[in-house]
Design a protein around this motif. Structure first.
Motif, mmCIF file in Angstrom:
data_model
loop_
_atom_site.group_PDB
_atom_site.id
_atom_site.type_symbol
_atom_site.label_atom_id
_atom_site.label_comp_id
_atom_site.label_asym_id
_atom_site.label_seq_id
_atom_site.Cartn_x
_atom_site.Cartn_y
_atom_site.Cartn_z
ATOM 1 N N PRO A 20 -9.268 15.511 -8.390
ATOM 2 C CA PRO A 20 -10.454 14.707 -8.077
ATOM 3 C C PRO A 20 -10.286 13.210 -8.324
ATOM 4 O O PRO A 20 -11.283 12.496 -8.315
ATOM 5 N N LEU A 21 -9.058 12.727 -8.549
ATOM 6 C CA LEU A 21 -8.841 11.300 -8.830
ATOM 7 C C LEU A 21 -8.282 10.571 -7.611
ATOM 8 O O LEU A 21 -7.517 9.622 -7.725
ATOM 9 N N HIS A 22 -8.703 11.000 -6.426
ATOM 10 C CA HIS A 22 -8.188 10.440 -5.181
ATOM 11 C C HIS A 22 -9.011 9.272 -4.667
ATOM 12 O O HIS A 22 -8.610 8.612 -3.702
ATOM 13 N N VAL A 23 -10.146 9.002 -5.270
ATOM 14 C CA VAL A 23 -11.145 8.127 -4.655
ATOM 15 C C VAL A 23 -10.695 6.676 -4.524
ATOM 16 O O VAL A 23 -11.264 5.907 -3.746
ATOM 17 N N TRP A 24 -9.658 6.273 -5.264
ATOM 18 C CA TRP A 24 -9.219 4.879 -5.203
ATOM 19 C C TRP A 24 -8.394 4.586 -3.950
ATOM 20 O O TRP A 24 -8.357 3.437 -3.481
ATOM 21 N N LEU A 25 -7.749 5.608 -3.381
ATOM 22 C CA LEU A 25 -6.757 5.357 -2.330
ATOM 23 C C LEU A 25 -7.361 4.777 -1.046
ATOM 24 O O LEU A 25 -6.840 3.780 -0.524
ATOM 25 N N PRO A 26 -8.446 5.330 -0.485
ATOM 26 C CA PRO A 26 -8.998 4.724 0.731
ATOM 27 C C PRO A 26 -9.485 3.296 0.511
ATOM 28 O O PRO A 26 -9.320 2.432 1.380
ATOM 29 N N ASP A 27 -10.072 3.023 -0.648
ATOM 30 C CA ASP A 27 -10.549 1.675 -0.937
ATOM 31 C C ASP A 27 -9.406 0.683 -1.068
ATOM 32 O O ASP A 27 -9.594 -0.527 -0.877
ATOM 33 N N ALA A 28 -8.217 1.184 -1.390
ATOM 34 C CA ALA A 28 -7.054 0.303 -1.516
ATOM 35 C C ALA A 28 -6.679 -0.342 -0.198
ATOM 36 O O ALA A 28 -5.858 -1.266 -0.161
ATOM 37 N N MET A 29 -7.266 0.129 0.906
ATOM 38 C CA MET A 29 -6.991 -0.468 2.218
ATOM 39 C C MET A 29 -7.555 -1.878 2.348
ATOM 40 O O MET A 29 -7.300 -2.559 3.336
ATOM 41 N N GLU A 30 -8.309 -2.327 1.350
ATOM 42 C CA GLU A 30 -8.826 -3.698 1.372
ATOM 43 C C GLU A 30 -7.716 -4.713 1.176
ATOM 44 O O GLU A 30 -7.895 -5.895 1.472
ATOM 45 N N GLY A 31 -6.570 -4.280 0.676
ATOM 46 C CA GLY A 31 -5.435 -5.180 0.540
ATOM 47 C C GLY A 31 -4.763 -5.414 1.883
ATOM 48 O O GLY A 31 -5.021 -4.704 2.860
ATOM 49 N N PRO A 32 -3.880 -6.418 1.977
ATOM 50 C CA PRO A 32 -3.149 -6.659 3.230
ATOM 51 C C PRO A 32 -2.350 -5.429 3.656
ATOM 52 O O PRO A 32 -1.875 -4.651 2.820
ATOM 53 N N THR A 33 -2.191 -5.257 4.953
ATOM 54 C CA THR A 33 -1.540 -4.054 5.487
ATOM 55 C C THR A 33 -0.119 -3.839 4.967
ATOM 56 O O THR A 33 0.269 -2.692 4.726
ATOM 57 N N PRO A 34 0.716 -4.880 4.783
ATOM 58 C CA PRO A 34 2.064 -4.609 4.249
ATOM 59 C C PRO A 34 2.043 -3.878 2.913
ATOM 60 O O PRO A 34 2.866 -2.992 2.682
ATOM 61 N N ILE A 35 1.093 -4.224 2.046
ATOM 62 C CA ILE A 35 1.062 -3.523 0.766
ATOM 63 C C ILE A 35 0.522 -2.114 0.933
ATOM 64 O O ILE A 35 0.898 -1.197 0.206
ATOM 65 N N SER A 36 -0.358 -1.912 1.914
ATOM 66 C CA SER A 36 -0.821 -0.555 2.204
ATOM 67 C C SER A 36 0.367 0.320 2.587
ATOM 68 O O SER A 36 0.485 1.466 2.145
ATOM 69 N N ALA A 37 1.258 -0.228 3.415
ATOM 70 C CA ALA A 37 2.444 0.525 3.823
ATOM 71 C C ALA A 37 3.338 0.832 2.634
ATOM 72 O O ALA A 37 3.856 1.948 2.487
ATOM 73 N N LEU A 38 3.532 -0.152 1.756
ATOM 74 C CA LEU A 38 4.430 0.038 0.619
ATOM 75 C C LEU A 38 3.845 1.034 -0.378
ATOM 76 O O LEU A 38 4.554 1.903 -0.895
ATOM 77 N N ILE A 39 2.543 0.932 -0.648
ATOM 78 C CA ILE A 39 1.898 1.870 -1.574
ATOM 79 C C ILE A 39 1.954 3.291 -1.037
ATOM 80 O O ILE A 39 2.277 4.234 -1.757
ATOM 81 N N HIS A 40 1.676 3.459 0.241
ATOM 82 C CA HIS A 40 1.535 4.794 0.819
ATOM 83 C C HIS A 40 2.863 5.435 1.173
ATOM 84 O O HIS A 40 2.923 6.640 1.412
ATOM 85 N N ALA A 41 3.924 4.656 1.235
ATOM 86 C CA ALA A 41 5.200 5.212 1.680
ATOM 87 C C ALA A 41 6.199 5.397 0.550
ATOM 88 O O ALA A 41 6.837 6.447 0.458
ATOM 89 N N ALA A 42 6.359 4.384 -0.313
ATOM 90 C CA ALA A 42 7.525 4.431 -1.187
ATOM 91 C C ALA A 42 7.284 4.033 -2.630
ATOM 92 O O ALA A 42 8.207 4.153 -3.439
ATOM 93 N N THR A 43 6.111 3.557 -2.979
ATOM 94 C CA THR A 43 5.977 3.080 -4.353
ATOM 95 C C THR A 43 4.938 3.896 -5.130
ATOM 96 O O THR A 43 5.249 4.955 -5.648
ATOM 97 N N MET A 44 3.713 3.418 -5.167
ATOM 98 C CA MET A 44 2.752 3.958 -6.126
ATOM 99 C C MET A 44 2.502 5.455 -5.957
ATOM 100 O O MET A 44 2.650 6.232 -6.903
#
Length: 694
Positions: free
Chosen positions: A245-269
């Motif tokens: 149930p700790l997923h709620v932060w991920l969609p809101d993280a899209m407020e950051g620039p798209t390059p960081i969205s790609a990095l967070i969702h693909a290879a880092t966090m």
């Protein structure tokens, strides 16, 4: 070759050096450093590229059979307690190094085009480099305590990057939400680390697993307590990898620039959570109850993410819920013991999801030329359509990524997802059914996204749609639309003003993104299509390479005997079922959003309650707001009442008593001996009377 391993510590240090140089420059000579845009980007991209080459060399060495390498030094000691730090290079670390550095390298090239006109260009590169360094440090960490150090650094960098546009209210709220949500998981992780150290006396992964097994078998520690310790550790990946149930932060993280969205969702966090589960596999696999919890957490998350994604109109948030769903697949695989399958999907997903997010950024970049820099308009798929005509490279690469994530052969996602489903079916048909249905939903919402964005007529200049989106925007902002509020005519005027501003500064149609943005898309398209071939079930080289340390799996033979032993019937049944459900999802999406033979609006009205449940994300955010946010505020008010009325009251009462007694006693202090003698006589007389009465 040994020299290569001795200097492997340079891989996280190189991007750290870049972040440090830019950071010092921005702090000391802000205006001058901010002007060195191209120099700064070239510097960071070069250092990241060097780390990528270094990682590739180490990976190739591990493929060739080099033994795992470990370099340690004593970091702290007190009596018998000793804490060592260092780095380790094994098969898992080498694989993760390649994934992180290649994706980070391409994201940084892409950033030059996407953030070209942003005033925070240099600062963004500094944050990106620090983020990459933190993840690389986590990957090569040899023990849990060092993992936790870099784990927190990754969380800090995500806070900085999600809230990069901190002057925007939603971005500021999103980074705080991500930070607080991850603190919950991190607190559980810290408790689990300390508990396991208390039980086993070590932070080393393999040693911890062996000692815990011995303790349970000897009766020194109950299996229930071992399970509690492991679940506490698992809370860390639940938050970092956005599991229910700790997923709620991920969609809101899209407020950051798209390059960081790609990095967070693909290879880092989010990858850090799955990586930690893999590292802790020697502990988890010995506790069946924990493996069950892990598997069901992943299955619920996979289905939940897919069920929400099917109604999202924001292209980035749709991809965010897609990431959540795919991470659920990986965690479910780990829970059923399919260690290799989970990591295989982590690898394939990293490349096609990075490409999909960067593709969405390319779309947004093109849409901003038409609708302006309002994210609510530039990211809404209802204003898109027909972009394949204007952005052919973006469209083709996005289609490749869509086919990959839908599990269509021979694209990468098919091989990894099919392996997960096959492994899950062998353990639990119920879990397999959840994963299978999720695969169908994935194909539906991804092709809904593709058709809405790239096919059909372009809707970016449709005044009615713009007016509707402006109306919805006001509703989201919580503005009143009743009497005395902005009336429909004012809304039309506001929409026309926005269109006038867009026409003054932009064009009527989008155009293809610059080479700095399309080049990474074209490069990522290659592994998105082909990298799955290293893990085919009839010649699974990936499984042979990435097997857990607790197993001794020989390399896959390329002989005719190996191919003959392969069960083609099982593969065709399992693979055919997953492709079949995906084709059903694609067909439904095509009928609804391409040929328009089925009206999705009519279906939504027939199942209004389910549609609203999905559109409003199962109301989980609202529940959390009511229970935790407002509940904590209510509790704080009650605590304040106790503090003011009881705690402060007691303190004030003590002061009042002291004041009154002091005021009264001061009249007894007159300095006359006769008066004091009279008081003593009176006291003695009183005692005599009391003793006589008793």
């Amino acid at each position: 070759m040994e020299l290569l391993y001795q200097y492997a510590w340079l891989i996280p240090v190189l991007p750290l050096l870049g972040a440090m140089v830019l950071g010092i420059g921005l702090i000391s000579y802000s205006k001058f450093t901010s002007q060195l845009r191209q120099v700064s980007s070239a510097f960071i991209v070069t250092l990241t590229g060097a780390a990528m080459v270094f990682s590739g060399a180490l990976f190739w060495s591990q493929v060739q059979g080099h033994a795992p390498y470990r370099q340690m030094f004593e970091w702290a000691s007190a009596g018998d307690f000793q804490l060592s730090m260092g780095y380790t290079i094994d098969h898992l670390a080498a694989l993760m190094l390649v994934i992180v550095t290649t994706v980070a390298f391409l994201v940084m090239i892409y950033t030059d085009g996407y953030m070209a006109h942003d005033p925070g260009y240099v600062r963004f590169y500094a944050y990106l480099s620090l983020f990459s360094s933190s993840m690389l440090g986590l990957v090569i960490s040899p023990n849990l305590i060092q993992v936790y150090v870099f784990w927190e650094l990754v969380g800090m960098c995500s806070y900085l990057l999600i809230g990069f546009w901190y002057d925007r209210g939603p971005a500021a709220d999103a980074c705080q939400k991500a930070f607080v949500t991850n603190r919950i998981g991190d607190f559980g992780l810290l408790l689990g680390i300390l508990a396991l150290f208390w039980a086993t006396g070590t932070f080393e992964f393999d040693l911890m697993g062996d000692r815990l097994s011995d303790l349970v078998q000897s009766g020194g520690l109950s299996l229930a307590w071992a399970g509690v310790f492991a679940v506490l550790v698992f809370l860390g990946p639940v938050a970092k990898s956005a599991q229910f149930p700790l997923h709620v932060w991920l969609p809101d993280a899209m407020e950051g620039p798209t390059p960081i969205s790609a990095l967070i969702h693909a290879a880092t966090m989010v990858a850090a959570g799955v990586f930690l589960i893999a590292r802790m596999f020697p502990v988890f696999e010995q506790i069946p109850s924990v493996m069950t919890i892990v598997a069901w957490t992943g299955a619920v998350t996979a289905f939940l993410g897919a069920s929400i994604a099917i109604t999202q109109n924001d292209i980035k948030k749709g991809l965010a819920y897609s990431t959540m769903s795919q991470l659920g697949y990986m965690v479910m695989a780990m829970g059923v013991g399919a260690y290799g399958a989970g990591l295989f999907h982590l690898m394939t997903h990293a490349y096609f999801k990075a490409m999909l997010f960067l593709g969405s950024g390319s779309v947004i970049h093109g849409m901003e030329e038409v609708v302006g820099h309002d994210p609510a308009l530039a990211q809404d798929m209802r204003l898109m359509g027909g972009l394949r005509k204007y952005m052919p490279i973006t469209a083709i690469t996005f289609l490749i990524g869509t086919l990959a994530i839908c599990g269509i052969p021979p694209f990468a996602g098919f091989w990894s997802k099919d392996e997960i489903l096959g492994s899950t079916f062998a353990v639990s048909p119920v879990l397999w059914l959840v994963g299978w249905l999720t695969a169908g939903a994935t194909a539906f919402y991804m092709f809904r996204m593709y058709f809405s964005t790239f096919e059909g007529p372009f809707r970016g200049n449709d005044k009615e749609i713009r007016q509707q989106l402006q109306y919805e925007k006001l509703q989201r902002l919580g503005l009143s639309l009743g009497p005395g509020a902005m009336n429909p005519q004012e809304l039309v005027l506001q929409t026309e003003a926005d269109e006038h501003e867009a026409a003054h500064h932009h064009s009527d149609f989008p155009h293809e993104s610059p080479l700095a943005m399309t080049f990474p898309l074209m490069v990522l398209a290659v592994p998105s299509a082909l990298i799955g071939l290293v893990g085919t079930p009839f010649a699974d080289y990936f499984e042979a390479f990435i097997h857990p340390h607790t197993e001794a799996i020989a390399a896959v033979a390329e002989s005719a005997e190996a191919l003959e032993a392969f069960d083609w019937n099982e593969f065709l049944i399992m693979g055919g079922s997953s492709v079949g459900i995906a084709l059903i999802g694609i067909t439904l999406a095509s009928l609804m959003y391409r040929s328009r033979q089925i009206d999705p609006g009519a279906i939504a009205k027939q199942i209004e309650s389910l549609y609203q449940l999905s559109l409003n994300k199962w109301y989980i955010d609202e529940i959390y707001d009511a229970v935790f946010v407002k509940g904590s505020r209510g509790l704080a008010k009650q605590v304040l009442e106790v503090d003011v009325r009881i705690v402060d009251g007691l303190v004030n009462l003590a002061g009042f008593v002291a004041l009154v007694t002091g005021e009264g006693l001061k009249y007894l202090e007159n300095g006359r001996a006769q008066f004091y003698a009279l008081i003593v006589f009176g006291a003695v007389l009183g005692l005599v009377l009391i003793s006589g009465l008793t």
